[in-house]
Structure formats: C-alpha cells, structure tokens
Design an enzyme around this catalytic site. Structure first.
Site, PDB file in Angstrom:
ATOM      1  N   THR A  15      -1.670   5.726   2.196  1.00 23.00           N
ATOM      2  CA  THR A  15      -2.928   4.971   2.163  1.00 23.00           C
ATOM      3  C   THR A  15      -3.062   4.135   3.424  1.00 23.00           C
ATOM      4  OG1 THR A  15      -2.790   4.824  -0.248  1.00 23.00           O
ATOM      5  CG2 THR A  15      -4.300   3.307   0.835  1.00 23.00           C
ATOM      6  N   ARG A  43      -5.241   6.459  -7.931  1.00 24.10           N
ATOM      7  CA  ARG A  43      -5.009   7.901  -7.920  1.00 24.10           C
ATOM      8  C   ARG A  43      -4.877   8.464  -9.334  1.00 24.10           C
ATOM      9  NH1 ARG A  43       0.048   8.116  -3.916  1.00 24.10           N
ATOM     10  NH2 ARG A  43      -0.114  10.361  -4.292  1.00 24.10           N
ATOM     11  N   LEU A  78       0.866  -1.177   0.000  1.00 19.42           N
ATOM     12  CA  LEU A  78       0.000   0.000   0.000  1.00 19.42           C
ATOM     13  C   LEU A  78       0.898   1.219   0.000  1.00 19.42           C
ATOM     14  CD1 LEU A  78      -2.711  -0.851   2.730  1.00 19.42           C
ATOM     15  CD2 LEU A  78      -2.998  -0.945   0.249  1.00 19.42           C
ATOM     16  N   ASP A  79       0.456   2.291  -0.664  1.00 18.78           N
ATOM     17  CA  ASP A  79       1.210   3.539  -0.629  1.00 18.78           C
ATOM     18  C   ASP A  79       1.351   4.004   0.816  1.00 18.78           C
ATOM     19  OD1 ASP A  79       1.323   3.511  -3.356  1.00 18.78           O
ATOM     20  OD2 ASP A  79      -0.234   5.035  -3.658  1.00 18.78           O
ATOM     21  N   ARG A  80       2.401   4.725   1.072  1.00 17.96           N
ATOM     22  CA  ARG A  80       2.665   5.218   2.431  1.00 17.96           C
ATOM     23  C   ARG A  80       1.477   6.003   2.994  1.00 17.96           C
ATOM     24  NH1 ARG A  80       7.832   9.043   4.183  1.00 17.96           N
ATOM     25  NH2 ARG A  80       7.304   9.207   6.401  1.00 17.96           N
TER      26      ARG A  80
END
Length: 332
Positions: free
Chosen positions: A163, A261, A159-161
C-alpha cells in the site's frame, strides 16, 4: 625450611582482550518525553537486542528498580522517576540501511508535511514500514539512516507493504502518545482510494463484518471474516465507475490488519492487484489494465496537531503507476 607461596595471577576480565569497558549500572532520569511509557517498553528501547524474556526476568528479580523500589512490567513512568538499569550485554544489532541508497534518499523527497513533533511521508508501494521477516530495513529504519542525529523517530500506525500513501511518524514521544490516544478514541481519519472488481453498488456504504487474523503453517498471515472475530467496520463511497471495475473511497472506522482488502472481498468486489484475497477474474482484469501492484492508496490523513490543537489534513496524490491504470480503465 622457608616455604614460598606460589602467586596466582588474577583471572583476566572477559573484556580485557576485547578492549571493551566493563558494564556498569546505569541510572536514567525520566523526562517529560518518556512520561506515561510502560517500564517494559522503556527497557526494550534502552536495551535493544535483549530478548523480551530477559527484560521481564530483570523486572521480576528486582534488578531493575524505579526510585529504588521494585515495579511491575505494566508500571507507567512519571517525569522525574529514576530508573536503575543493571549491566546487561546487548547483542549487536544488524547494520541499518545506507543513507546513500537511492530508495532511502527518495524518502526525503516523499515527505509531505513536517513539524517539530511529527512528519507525514508518502510511502512508496513495495516498501515495508519496518524491517523484519527477511527484510533488512523498512521506512522507519531508512528515515533513521537519513537522520542519524534525530533523538526519536517512531511509527504512529502502519501500512501494508504493497500500500502506498500517507504514513504518520512521530518525532517526539509526547506526540506519539497523543496520536495513539487519538487512534484509540477514533479521532484520526484515514481515507484510502481503491480500485475494485465489478460495479460497487451506491447503496452499499458500510461493511460491518468481524475479522480474525490467522497464521497458516507456511507462516503466511491471512485475515478472514468470522463471527467470533474482532469488530471491524469500513465505509465505502463510489468515486468513479468503469467497465468491469469501480474506483472507491474507503474509510476504515477500525484498524484491523488487511481490513479494507478483506471487507471488499467479503462484499464480492476484491481489490485489483490483490494476490492474497483476489480471484481469477480480478487477476485477468488487472493484467488487461497493466496493473502490476495492489491498487490501494492512503490518499488522506486527518488529525489534530498535538502542539497547536488545530485540525490538519494531509493528502498524497495517486502515484503515476495507478493514475495510468485509471487512464486505461477510462479508455476501455
């Protein structure tokens, strides 16, 4: 005349003063948990701190052998294989995070589901999934600090930082293999919630736009829609309309970096709080609603349990900092 030969003392070992034992050849027998792993990845895990180039040189020169024979880097290990690992000096790795840190301890309470083979954690926003790029640690290093006796803990996906939400971690190599196979076969469903700028049209349910990842001179990673990019698809569903923004459900059918995104921005509806792909109008609305982070949350994860064969669905509730933004949006 009697001649005397001067005795030359033996050259001291470079380990003599350090108190270190001399390095020796190791032989490792592969068990069922390691079966199917590539030899190069096996060596990277066994020889932490040794550069990849050195690993491949060991394979190329035949210093690493399986069942007394040479193998190629893509060789997949079988149960019962005997791997010869030559003596290699492993550089000391940076110390991991302290299990006493508040952020690390909080992860214990963030575990949503745990079995013998895996766990699902509700990752907080602002914490990367792993260390690197200036970060001393991430979720996986923190979990290992919390459980120093755990023989195996590996990320299944990322997961993105910025998120938050459901993150799957394997506790057995066999489970990791099954989960990776499920990801390849698209047998794992990930459901996100996002707040996007503007009124998302109900008819726009699928964004099918190829994505290409680029790295700027500054080192920043940016993803763009490009015709020559990789196939990328995301399903969107409207959950609730507000003045100036829409709460949507997003289900990525492929697993590209920043996919939700970039697809949302491509559709003309960037995510609120998105500093990388947003615009001035989105920033103004985010400030008005008191949003201080990216509004993207991995709300649910569905997969087949490798041990039982049963379908499992895990849900992570929206964190308070996002629910309060929705309250503000409803009160506009």
């Amino acid at each position: 005349m009697q001649q005397f030969k001067k005795e030359i003392p033996p050259k001291p070992s470079k380990h003599a003063d350090s108190g270190e034992a001399p390095l020796k050849v190791r032989f490792v027998t592969i068990d069922s948990e390691r079966e199917g792993q590539r030899i190069d990845n096996f060596l990277l895990s066994e020889l932490k701190g040794v550069p990849k180039s050195r690993i491949y040189k060991l394979l190329r020169t035949g210093e690493v052998r399986v069942n007394k024979g040479r193998i190629k880097p893509e060789y997949k290990l079988n149960e019962g294989d005997e791997v010869r690992i030559p003596p290699v000096r492993v550089s000391e790795s940076a110390p991991g995070p302290s299990a006493g840190l508040r952020k690390v301890q909080a992860l214990d309470d963030a575990i949503l589901l745990e079995t013998d083979g895996y766990l699902v954690i509700n990752k907080p926003a602002g914490m990367a999934v792993h260390g690197g790029s200036g970060l001393s640690y991430g979720v996986i290093e923190a979990l290992r600090a919390l459980r120093p006796q755990a023989p195996f803990l590996e990320l299944v996906h990322r997961l993105d930082r910025d998120t938050s939400g459901c993150l799957l971690v394997a506790k057995k190599r066999s489970a990791l293999r099954r989960f990776h196979e499920a990801l390849r076969e698209k047998d794992m469903d990930k459901t996100y919630q996002a707040l996007v700028q503007g009124k998302w049209p109900h008819r726009k349910q699928l964004i099918n736009a190829p994505l290409q990842r680029n790295e700027l001179q500054s080192g920043e990673r940016v993803v763009r829609v490009r015709e020559d990019g990789k196939e990328s698809q995301t399903r969107f569903k409207v959950l609730e309309n507000f003045v100036g923004c829409t709460l949507v459900e997003a289900m990525p059918l492929t697993g590209r970096t920043h996919q939700i995104r970039v697809h949302a921005t491509h559709a003309g509806h960037p995510l609120l709080g998105d500093e990388k792909y947003g615009n001035d109008e989105e920033k103004a609305l985010s400030a008005k609603l008191g949003l201080k982070r990216l509004f993207l949350h991995a709300a649910a994860l569905s997969f087949v349990d490798p041990a039982t064969g049963k379908l499992v669905t895990v849900q992570a509730p929206l964190p308070e900092e996002l629910t309060s933004v929705l309250v503000q949006a409803r009160g506009q």
